[in-house]
Design a protein around this motif. Structure first.
Motif, PDB file in Angstrom:
ATOM      1  N   VAL A 124      36.142  45.237  50.005  1.00 28.36           N
ATOM      2  CA  VAL A 124      35.405  43.895  50.266  1.00 28.36           C
ATOM      3  C   VAL A 124      35.848  43.850  51.768  1.00 28.36           C
ATOM      4  CG1 VAL A 124      35.211  41.669  49.860  1.00 28.36           C
ATOM      5  CG2 VAL A 124      35.355  43.339  48.205  1.00 28.36           C
ATOM      6  N   ARG A 125      34.766  43.243  52.698  1.00 23.11           N
ATOM      7  CA  ARG A 125      35.187  42.970  54.168  1.00 23.11           C
ATOM      8  C   ARG A 125      35.073  41.232  53.916  1.00 23.11           C
ATOM      9  NH1 ARG A 125      34.591  46.474  58.074  1.00 23.11           N
ATOM     10  NH2 ARG A 125      34.357  44.904  59.636  1.00 23.11           N
ATOM     11  N   PHE A 126      36.277  40.899  54.760  1.00 27.11           N
ATOM     12  CA  PHE A 126      36.430  39.222  54.562  1.00 27.11           C
ATOM     13  C   PHE A 126      37.051  38.729  56.120  1.00 27.11           C
ATOM     14  CE2 PHE A 126      40.360  40.407  52.747  1.00 27.11           C
ATOM     15  CZ  PHE A 126      41.091  39.494  53.361  1.00 27.11           C
ATOM     16  N   VAL A 161      37.510  43.238  29.816  1.00 32.14           N
ATOM     17  CA  VAL A 161      38.000  43.616  30.983  1.00 32.14           C
ATOM     18  C   VAL A 161      39.655  43.327  31.056  1.00 32.14           C
ATOM     19  CG1 VAL A 161      38.234  43.163  33.694  1.00 32.14           C
ATOM     20  CG2 VAL A 161      35.798  43.132  32.437  1.00 32.14           C
ATOM     21  N   VAL A 162      40.623  44.220  31.275  1.00 32.29           N
ATOM     22  CA  VAL A 162      41.865  43.944  31.401  1.00 32.29           C
ATOM     23  C   VAL A 162      42.483  43.855  32.669  1.00 32.29           C
ATOM     24  CG1 VAL A 162      44.426  44.274  30.495  1.00 32.29           C
ATOM     25  CG2 VAL A 162      42.321  44.887  29.013  1.00 32.29           C
ATOM     26  N   ALA A 163      42.782  42.811  33.260  1.00 36.15           N
ATOM     27  CA  ALA A 163      42.908  42.570  34.630  1.00 36.15           C
ATOM     28  C   ALA A 163      44.602  42.076  35.118  1.00 36.15           C
ATOM     29  CB  ALA A 163      41.913  41.876  35.325  1.00 36.15           C
ATOM     30  N   HIS A 164      44.606  42.426  36.328  1.00 35.89           N
ATOM     31  CA  HIS A 164      46.032  42.046  36.862  1.00 35.89           C
ATOM     32  C   HIS A 164      45.817  41.658  38.532  1.00 35.89           C
ATOM     33  CE1 HIS A 164      50.566  42.319  37.654  1.00 35.89           C
ATOM     34  NE2 HIS A 164      50.110  40.903  38.084  1.00 35.89           N
ATOM     35  N   THR A 165      45.285  40.451  38.750  1.00 33.82           N
ATOM     36  CA  THR A 165      44.942  40.190  40.151  1.00 33.82           C
ATOM     37  C   THR A 165      46.201  40.422  41.034  1.00 33.82           C
ATOM     38  OG1 THR A 165      45.211  38.004  39.604  1.00 33.82           O
ATOM     39  CG2 THR A 165      43.219  39.027  39.574  1.00 33.82           C
ATOM     40  N   ALA A 198      39.460  37.695  46.957  1.00 29.74           N
ATOM     41  CA  ALA A 198      38.535  39.146  46.662  1.00 29.74           C
ATOM     42  C   ALA A 198      38.670  39.808  45.626  1.00 29.74           C
ATOM     43  CB  ALA A 198      39.055  40.041  47.813  1.00 29.74           C
ATOM     44  N   ASP A 199      39.863  40.032  44.769  1.00 25.51           N
ATOM     45  CA  ASP A 199      40.008  40.534  43.594  1.00 25.51           C
ATOM     46  C   ASP A 199      39.269  39.689  42.636  1.00 25.51           C
ATOM     47  OD1 ASP A 199      41.456  42.677  44.105  1.00 25.51           O
ATOM     48  OD2 ASP A 199      43.515  41.540  43.230  1.00 25.51           O
ATOM     49  N   VAL A 200      39.326  38.318  42.666  1.00 25.24           N
ATOM     50  CA  VAL A 200      38.645  37.508  41.572  1.00 25.24           C
ATOM     51  C   VAL A 200      37.021  37.778  41.638  1.00 25.24           C
ATOM     52  CG1 VAL A 200      38.218  35.192  40.932  1.00 25.24           C
ATOM     53  CG2 VAL A 200      40.649  36.028  41.262  1.00 25.24           C
ATOM     54  N   ALA A 201      36.632  37.628  42.778  1.00 23.61           N
ATOM     55  CA  ALA A 201      35.062  37.824  43.332  1.00 23.61           C
ATOM     56  C   ALA A 201      34.750  39.068  42.705  1.00 23.61           C
ATOM     57  CB  ALA A 201      34.946  37.706  45.010  1.00 23.61           C
ATOM     58  N   ALA A 202      35.465  40.253  42.809  1.00 19.30           N
ATOM     59  CA  ALA A 202      35.008  41.423  42.378  1.00 19.30           C
ATOM     60  C   ALA A 202      35.098  41.464  41.088  1.00 19.30           C
ATOM     61  CB  ALA A 202      35.868  42.594  42.821  1.00 19.30           C
ATOM     62  N   GLU A 247      37.086  29.851  39.996  1.00 22.72           N
ATOM     63  CA  GLU A 247      35.946  30.701  40.805  1.00 22.72           C
ATOM     64  C   GLU A 247      35.515  31.915  39.771  1.00 22.72           C
ATOM     65  OE1 GLU A 247      37.041  32.427  44.334  1.00 22.72           O
ATOM     66  OE2 GLU A 247      37.787  30.818  45.318  1.00 22.72           O
ATOM     67  N   LEU A 248      36.560  32.232  38.940  1.00 20.22           N
ATOM     68  CA  LEU A 248      36.186  33.349  37.844  1.00 20.22           C
ATOM     69  C   LEU A 248      35.443  33.074  36.945  1.00 20.22           C
ATOM     70  CD1 LEU A 248      37.011  36.242  37.132  1.00 20.22           C
ATOM     71  CD2 LEU A 248      39.003  35.459  35.882  1.00 20.22           C
ATOM     72  N   ARG A 249      35.623  31.799  36.489  1.00 21.17           N
ATOM     73  CA  ARG A 249      34.656  30.797  35.348  1.00 21.17           C
ATOM     74  C   ARG A 249      33.113  31.306  35.306  1.00 21.17           C
ATOM     75  NH1 ARG A 249      33.808  25.207  32.693  1.00 21.17           N
ATOM     76  NH2 ARG A 249      33.603  26.037  30.622  1.00 21.17           N
ATOM     77  N   GLY A 250      32.740  31.158  36.751  1.00 17.72           N
ATOM     78  CA  GLY A 250      31.151  31.611  36.925  1.00 17.72           C
ATOM     79  C   GLY A 250      30.421  30.631  37.183  1.00 17.72           C
ATOM     80  N   SER A 251      29.232  30.622  37.767  1.00 13.01           N
ATOM     81  CA  SER A 251      27.985  29.803  38.093  1.00 13.01           C
ATOM     82  C   SER A 251      27.206  29.267  36.995  1.00 13.01           C
ATOM     83  CB  SER A 251      27.307  30.695  39.054  1.00 13.01           C
ATOM     84  OG  SER A 251      26.070  29.817  39.463  1.00 13.01           O
ATOM     85  N   PHE A 252      26.735  28.062  37.202  1.00 15.28           N
ATOM     86  CA  PHE A 252      26.085  27.721  35.988  1.00 15.28           C
ATOM     87  C   PHE A 252      24.559  28.221  36.075  1.00 15.28           C
ATOM     88  CE2 PHE A 252      25.060  25.065  39.889  1.00 15.28           C
ATOM     89  CZ  PHE A 252      23.814  25.038  40.162  1.00 15.28           C
TER      90      PHE A 252
END
Length: 349
Positions: A124-126, A161-165, A198-202, A247-252
């Motif tokens: 990801v580029r930011f 999905v098992v994650a560790h940001t 960036a992790d969360v967005a991915a 953020e991770l929760r998502g968009s309506f």
């Protein structure tokens, strides 16, 4: 109807219990970053005691050992060989999924050749905060462990999905520098948070994509250590960098891909709604945060769906953790981990 129990557990620096590069528990402490207990075998037994107490069919492990062989060795030696480990090795804090031999649903792991891992691994580029035209390229710090859950007819599968940001802690970020809002220290702290974002967005894009494609996800379960504690309030109020779990929760606009917590509102507002305790530069005393989560999309809350969350049955397992902790657990040998596991029960129809 059967019950499926799922748990998430960050096992503090589990890699340091093993002989480097070998599926073997150390007989004496090593050296390096993280905790190195005097009695690694004793700590491994404490961890096993917690996992046995959880009585979960599927466990998402964070801060697991560097190799899958080591994770499987632990399951074979300390958990009676009842769990099969899967995941993508990604260094000294790898992420794994453990599936018990009596799991009431079919749980199939994805391997590294999966298109999902290729997408998640795309850099990801930011733009760092305060910069223009100086984009940084960032790749996910730790690959999630991915599972496909299905019933016997293989219809309406569930994607796990098992994650560790990424950690948002920053080297040299002292209380004095924080209170003075020392510019360089704050820039480094904000950069760490941007990488975490960036992790969360991915992960968020991944969840939405698998839901929309329908092939492998009529619903999703996301669990793990989703770092969003240290200096969170300051980021939100002073720099308008909002909660990453929100953020991770998502968009309506993508209702089917929204995420809800398995803990209800009363539980989330309870004084015991924390999974870690630590001292931070942000405030005096001990900081308590809920950073270990199990989240589900709306399908898992639907009474007509084949796998449904049991309302009120999710919990933070403080008592199980305490049962395998000596005293305050301040010493490395006295605790199974510095995190407390979270569990949730689901009805299998």
């Amino acid at each position: 109807m059967a019950t499926l129990r799922i748990a998430t557990y960050n096992i503090e620096w589990m890699n340091n219990l093993f002989v480097k590069g070998e599926a073997k528990i150390r007989t004496k402490p090593g050296k390096g970053m993280g905790r190195f207990p005097i009695n690694p075998h004793g700590v491994a037994e404490r961890i096993a005691g917690v996992i046995t107490g959880l009585d979960a069919h599927i466990i998402g492990v964070q801060e697991g050992p560097s190799s899958l062989d080591q994770m499987q060795f632990f399951a074979d030696e300390f958990l009676s060989g009842r769990y099969k480990a899967s995941g993508i090795e990604s260094g000294s804090q790898s992420i794994y999924a453990l599936v018990r031999d009596d799991c009431p649903v079919k749980a199939t792991p994805y391997d590294s050749s999966s298109v999902y891992y290729k997408r998640l691994g795309k850099p990801v580029r930011f733009q760092p905060w305060g910069e223009v035209n100086r984009a940084k390229k960032y790749s996910m710090a730790r690959f999630p462990a991915l599972l496909r859950l299905a019933r016997s007819d293989d219809k309406e599968p569930i994607h796990v999905v098992v994650a560790h940001t990424k950690s948002q802690f920053t080297k040299g970020f002292t209380k004095a520098k924080f209170e003075a809002r020392e510019p360089e220290a704050m820039r480094e702290a904000i950069l760490a948070r941007q990488k975490l974002s960036a992790d969360v967005a991915a992960i968020r894009r991944h969840i939405t994509n698998v839901i929309l494609e329908r092939q492998n996800a009529s619903g999703t379960i996301v669990m793990g250590d989703l770092n969003d504690g240290f200096t969170r309030n300051v980021f939100e109020t002073e720099f308008l960098l909002q909660s990453l779990v929100d953020e991770l929760r998502g968009s309506f606009r993508r209702q089917s891909a929204l995420l809800d917590h398995v803990l209800d509102e009363a539980q989330l507002r309870n004084k015991n709604a924390f999974t870690v305790e630590f001292r931070s530069a942000e405030k005096r005393g001990v900081t308590r945060e809920l950073i270990d989560h199990i989240l589900v999309t709306p399908a898992l809350l639907d009474s007509d769906f084949w796998l449904q969350l049991k309302p009120g049955e999710a919990r933070i397992e403080h008592e199980i953790s305490k049962a395998h902790t000596s005293g305050t657990g301040a010493k490395a040998d006295d605790r199974p981990s510095d995190h407390i596991p979270v569990v949730a029960d689901f009805v299998v129809k």
